[in-house]
Scaffold this active site. Sequence first.
Site, PDB file in Angstrom:
ATOM      1  N   GLU A 107     -37.288  -5.326  18.888  1.00  0.00           N
ATOM      2  CA  GLU A 107     -37.357  -6.625  19.553  1.00  0.00           C
ATOM      3  C   GLU A 107     -36.695  -6.456  20.907  1.00  0.00           C
ATOM      4  O   GLU A 107     -35.478  -6.254  20.997  1.00  0.00           O
ATOM      5  CB  GLU A 107     -36.672  -7.740  18.769  1.00  0.00           C
ATOM      6  N   GLU A 153     -36.314  -9.339  33.305  1.00  0.00           N
ATOM      7  CA  GLU A 153     -35.430 -10.135  32.460  1.00  0.00           C
ATOM      8  C   GLU A 153     -34.051 -10.209  33.109  1.00  0.00           C
ATOM      9  O   GLU A 153     -33.424  -9.188  33.379  1.00  0.00           O
ATOM     10  CB  GLU A 153     -35.319  -9.520  31.066  1.00  0.00           C
ATOM     11  N   CYS A 192     -32.826 -13.399  24.130  1.00  0.00           N
ATOM     12  CA  CYS A 192     -34.109 -12.735  24.434  1.00  0.00           C
ATOM     13  C   CYS A 192     -35.235 -13.751  24.598  1.00  0.00           C
ATOM     14  O   CYS A 192     -36.149 -13.557  25.389  1.00  0.00           O
ATOM     15  CB  CYS A 192     -34.463 -11.746  23.327  1.00  0.00           C
ATOM     16  N   LYS A 219     -24.811   0.164  14.207  1.00  0.00           N
ATOM     17  CA  LYS A 219     -24.155   0.522  15.465  1.00  0.00           C
ATOM     18  C   LYS A 219     -24.169  -0.730  16.334  1.00  0.00           C
ATOM     19  O   LYS A 219     -25.159  -1.046  16.986  1.00  0.00           O
ATOM     20  CB  LYS A 219     -24.901   1.673  16.151  1.00  0.00           C
TER      21      LYS A 219
END
Length: 516
Positions: A280, A412, A314, A205
């Site tokens: 992750e 973040e 990331c 997906k």
Amino acid sequence: MTVRSPTPCPDDPGSILDWQAPGQTRDTRGAPPVFASVFIDNEPRHAVSGEILEVIDPSTERVIAGVGRGAAEDIDAAAMSARAALQGSWGAITPQQRGDMLLTLAAALETHAEQLARLETLDVGKPLDASRDDVVGSVATLRYNAGAADKLEGSSVPLGREFLDFTELEPLGVTAHITPWNFPLGMAARSVAPALAAGCTTIVKPAEQSSFTTLALAELAAGAGFPPGVINVVTGFGEEAGTALVTHPSVDGVTFTGSVETGRKVGAAAGQSIKPVVLELGGKNPMIVFADADMERAVNAALDGAFDNSGQVCSSVSRLLLQHEIKDAFLKAFVARAERLTTTAGRDSGDLGPLVSEDQFNKVTRHIADAIERGGRLLLGGTRPNGCKTGYFMQPTVFRDVDPSSMLASEETFGPVVSAFGFDGEDEAIALANGLPYGLAAGIHTGNIDRALRLARRLEAGTVWINGWFIGGVQAPTGGVKSSGFGRERGLAGINNYLRIKNVGLHIASATDAKA
């Protein structure tokens, strides 16, 4: 992401690899094509809903194509296809044959490298040279895992002369792969390749913002000889297609890369059916620079780490922790270098492309505004580039003296924004580095190897880089601790995600027992 619904899907425009998109021809005449983007049994089909997600070119903010809004019914069809392949044609081939197919797929990616790079750039906006590098990395990932396919060995367990005990490594089964939008092809290859090497079948997906190269990967796999059902793709929203995928009873394991918030939901949903999950998640990654570091080397690493892929990584550098003696000099050099970086449309040459979407642009803008409102000193950037009226572009942005409670300092950001903080000694540097709930990556720049190794052990991060950034390749495992997730991708550790251990024990009859 705009939805057109419910309308009958028009005929699909054929192979996505042959599509001459506006970004390739600069011809914007005619209605945007709608791709049959639910790929099941080696065939593209339209989503059952008939609804369409509009794909936006982040460089121009124009609708360039449409893909299907897949949901539970499409996931169910993909899961049945994957299960049938696992129990049938795919499950019957040898590990060496699996490896050979992965090598054939790697060669197909090389053949179509330019088309794949252009599709990636259209989808996420990154400079074309960066997209070409991503294709090279995806090819390397496929080849690495191909070589491991026939080397996944069990072991014997010493229980004495009366017993034979051994382990076998079996494929986990049907695996779900929910991939992010920042490296669509690379992230799909990173988890799908080891799953295939292990003998699993897969359902991917992709992020709703970036489906093109994942669909192309499935198309190339079908052409490379993979049986129907081995690689399935369903496009759509996470809340619909993603949730249905994670909770489907025929899915045996889940791999997710994305935000901490969504990762918590994925982990909770997988836990309800006791499925193994690899997560992750986000990072707020610190680079610690000591006064004895090679300053030019550290500045170069920080530039790459902070602004690669417009900061949409990331493991990007988002916090510079600078020893007070060199803080001002480092920032002066860093800002001078960052000022020379170019921000251009992805199909052109340049250092930074646009952010992926309006939502992401707005998030980055909120973080910048909050930092300024709380007294942070803006040294560079903070706005769109001069003369840029369309596209989700953001200049390289540098802050110092940011309020630790601000969004920019504590959350973040996922954009080309970095903030600098000062420290005196090792203990203060470690306290700053470990002071947030994230733990994906960290870096140390110092000329003292003892200090580097000492601090590497104290840093709460899944990856620590010394005197560099983005060190490693497909062989090096990556992953986070704390809120940055658990499990490891890449390397042999990444293949273990898709294997389960079966123990077999046998009682060996003695000669006396045999005569009896």
